[in-house]
Design a protein around this motif. Sequence first.
Motif, PDB file in Angstrom:
ATOM      1  N   MET A   1       0.840  -1.166   0.000  1.00  0.00           N
ATOM      2  CA  MET A   1       0.000   0.000   0.000  1.00  0.00           C
ATOM      3  C   MET A   1       0.891   1.236   0.000  1.00  0.00           C
ATOM      4  O   MET A   1       1.844   1.315   0.768  1.00  0.00           O
ATOM      5  N   THR A   2       0.544   2.194  -0.816  1.00  0.00           N
ATOM      6  CA  THR A   2       1.360   3.399  -0.913  1.00  0.00           C
ATOM      7  C   THR A   2       1.020   4.373   0.208  1.00  0.00           C
ATOM      8  O   THR A   2      -0.017   4.254   0.869  1.00  0.00           O
ATOM      9  N   GLU A   3       1.892   5.335   0.409  1.00  0.00           N
ATOM     10  CA  GLU A   3       1.678   6.367   1.424  1.00  0.00           C
ATOM     11  C   GLU A   3       0.400   7.154   1.115  1.00  0.00           C
ATOM     12  O   GLU A   3      -0.369   7.487   2.016  1.00  0.00           O
ATOM     13  N   ARG A   4       0.175   7.398  -0.146  1.00  0.00           N
ATOM     14  CA  ARG A   4      -1.033   8.143  -0.555  1.00  0.00           C
ATOM     15  C   ARG A   4      -2.307   7.351  -0.228  1.00  0.00           C
ATOM     16  O   ARG A   4      -3.303   7.919   0.229  1.00  0.00           O
ATOM     17  N   GLU A   5      -2.280   6.050  -0.451  1.00  0.00           N
ATOM     18  CA  GLU A   5      -3.430   5.206  -0.124  1.00  0.00           C
ATOM     19  C   GLU A   5      -3.674   5.177   1.380  1.00  0.00           C
ATOM     20  O   GLU A   5      -4.827   5.232   1.827  1.00  0.00           O
ATOM     21  N   MET A   6      -2.601   5.095   2.146  1.00  0.00           N
ATOM     22  CA  MET A   6      -2.725   5.110   3.603  1.00  0.00           C
ATOM     23  C   MET A   6      -3.349   6.420   4.083  1.00  0.00           C
ATOM     24  O   MET A   6      -4.224   6.419   4.947  1.00  0.00           O
ATOM     25  N   GLN A   7      -2.916   7.519   3.519  1.00  0.00           N
ATOM     26  CA  GLN A   7      -3.455   8.832   3.886  1.00  0.00           C
ATOM     27  C   GLN A   7      -4.943   8.910   3.536  1.00  0.00           C
ATOM     28  O   GLN A   7      -5.740   9.430   4.303  1.00  0.00           O
ATOM     29  N   SER A   8      -5.314   8.374   2.402  1.00  0.00           N
ATOM     30  CA  SER A   8      -6.715   8.372   1.977  1.00  0.00           C
ATOM     31  C   SER A   8      -7.576   7.566   2.945  1.00  0.00           C
ATOM     32  O   SER A   8      -8.683   7.978   3.306  1.00  0.00           O
ATOM     33  N   ILE A   9      -7.068   6.425   3.386  1.00  0.00           N
ATOM     34  CA  ILE A   9      -7.801   5.592   4.351  1.00  0.00           C
ATOM     35  C   ILE A   9      -7.965   6.327   5.674  1.00  0.00           C
ATOM     36  O   ILE A   9      -9.045   6.328   6.268  1.00  0.00           O
ATOM     37  N   LYS A  10      -6.907   6.978   6.132  1.00  0.00           N
ATOM     38  CA  LYS A  10      -6.984   7.727   7.383  1.00  0.00           C
ATOM     39  C   LYS A  10      -8.031   8.826   7.299  1.00  0.00           C
ATOM     40  O   LYS A  10      -8.844   8.997   8.209  1.00  0.00           O
ATOM     41  N   MET A  11      -8.026   9.551   6.197  1.00  0.00           N
ATOM     42  CA  MET A  11      -8.968  10.654   6.036  1.00  0.00           C
ATOM     43  C   MET A  11     -10.403  10.146   5.930  1.00  0.00           C
ATOM     44  O   MET A  11     -11.322  10.754   6.487  1.00  0.00           O
ATOM     45  N   SER A  12     -10.611   9.040   5.249  1.00  0.00           N
ATOM     46  CA  SER A  12     -11.969   8.513   5.137  1.00  0.00           C
ATOM     47  C   SER A  12     -12.477   8.024   6.490  1.00  0.00           C
ATOM     48  O   SER A  12     -13.659   8.186   6.813  1.00  0.00           O
ATOM     49  N   THR A  13     -11.599   7.469   7.306  1.00  0.00           N
ATOM     50  CA  THR A  13     -11.993   7.035   8.639  1.00  0.00           C
ATOM     51  C   THR A  13     -12.363   8.231   9.508  1.00  0.00           C
ATOM     52  O   THR A  13     -13.365   8.209  10.227  1.00  0.00           O
ATOM     53  N   LEU A  14     -11.575   9.280   9.430  1.00  0.00           N
ATOM     54  CA  LEU A  14     -11.901  10.494  10.180  1.00  0.00           C
ATOM     55  C   LEU A  14     -13.237  11.074   9.729  1.00  0.00           C
ATOM     56  O   LEU A  14     -14.039  11.534  10.545  1.00  0.00           O
ATOM     57  N   TYR A  15     -13.504  11.027   8.434  1.00  0.00           N
ATOM     58  CA  TYR A  15     -14.767  11.539   7.924  1.00  0.00           C
ATOM     59  C   TYR A  15     -15.933  10.686   8.420  1.00  0.00           C
ATOM     60  O   TYR A  15     -16.987  11.214   8.773  1.00  0.00           O
ATOM     61  N   GLU A  16     -15.746   9.378   8.484  1.00  0.00           N
ATOM     62  CA  GLU A  16     -16.789   8.496   9.029  1.00  0.00           C
ATOM     63  C   GLU A  16     -17.103   8.881  10.472  1.00  0.00           C
ATOM     64  O   GLU A  16     -18.275   8.957  10.859  1.00  0.00           O
ATOM     65  N   LEU A  17     -16.079   9.128  11.267  1.00  0.00           N
ATOM     66  CA  LEU A  17     -16.289   9.551  12.648  1.00  0.00           C
ATOM     67  C   LEU A  17     -17.039  10.881  12.707  1.00  0.00           C
ATOM     68  O   LEU A  17     -17.957  11.057  13.508  1.00  0.00           O
ATOM     69  N   ARG A  18     -16.649  11.793  11.861  1.00  0.00           N
ATOM     70  CA  ARG A  18     -17.315  13.096  11.824  1.00  0.00           C
ATOM     71  C   ARG A  18     -18.796  12.932  11.533  1.00  0.00           C
ATOM     72  O   ARG A  18     -19.648  13.552  12.179  1.00  0.00           O
ATOM     73  N   LEU A  19     -19.124  12.084  10.564  1.00  0.00           N
ATOM     74  CA  LEU A  19     -20.528  11.852  10.228  1.00  0.00           C
ATOM     75  C   LEU A  19     -21.288  11.233  11.393  1.00  0.00           C
ATOM     76  O   LEU A  19     -22.436  11.610  11.670  1.00  0.00           O
TER      77      LEU A  19
END
Length: 48
Positions: A1-19
């Motif tokens: 997994m690339t660094e960019r993919e990892m960052q995308s996963i982190k951001m999507s998880t944070l967005y899920e929490l926000r929702l």
Amino acid sequence: MTEREMQSIKMSTLYELRLIFTNGEKTEYTKEEIVELLDKIAMAKEQE
């Protein structure tokens, strides 16, 4: 997994929490409730 993919996963998880927090009826959460939400998200991601 690339660094960019990892960052995308982190951001999507944070967005899920926000929702969860913004769409929920509660305005305050205990530490235990937050940990439970994090566990549920983690388990759901493992099943993907």
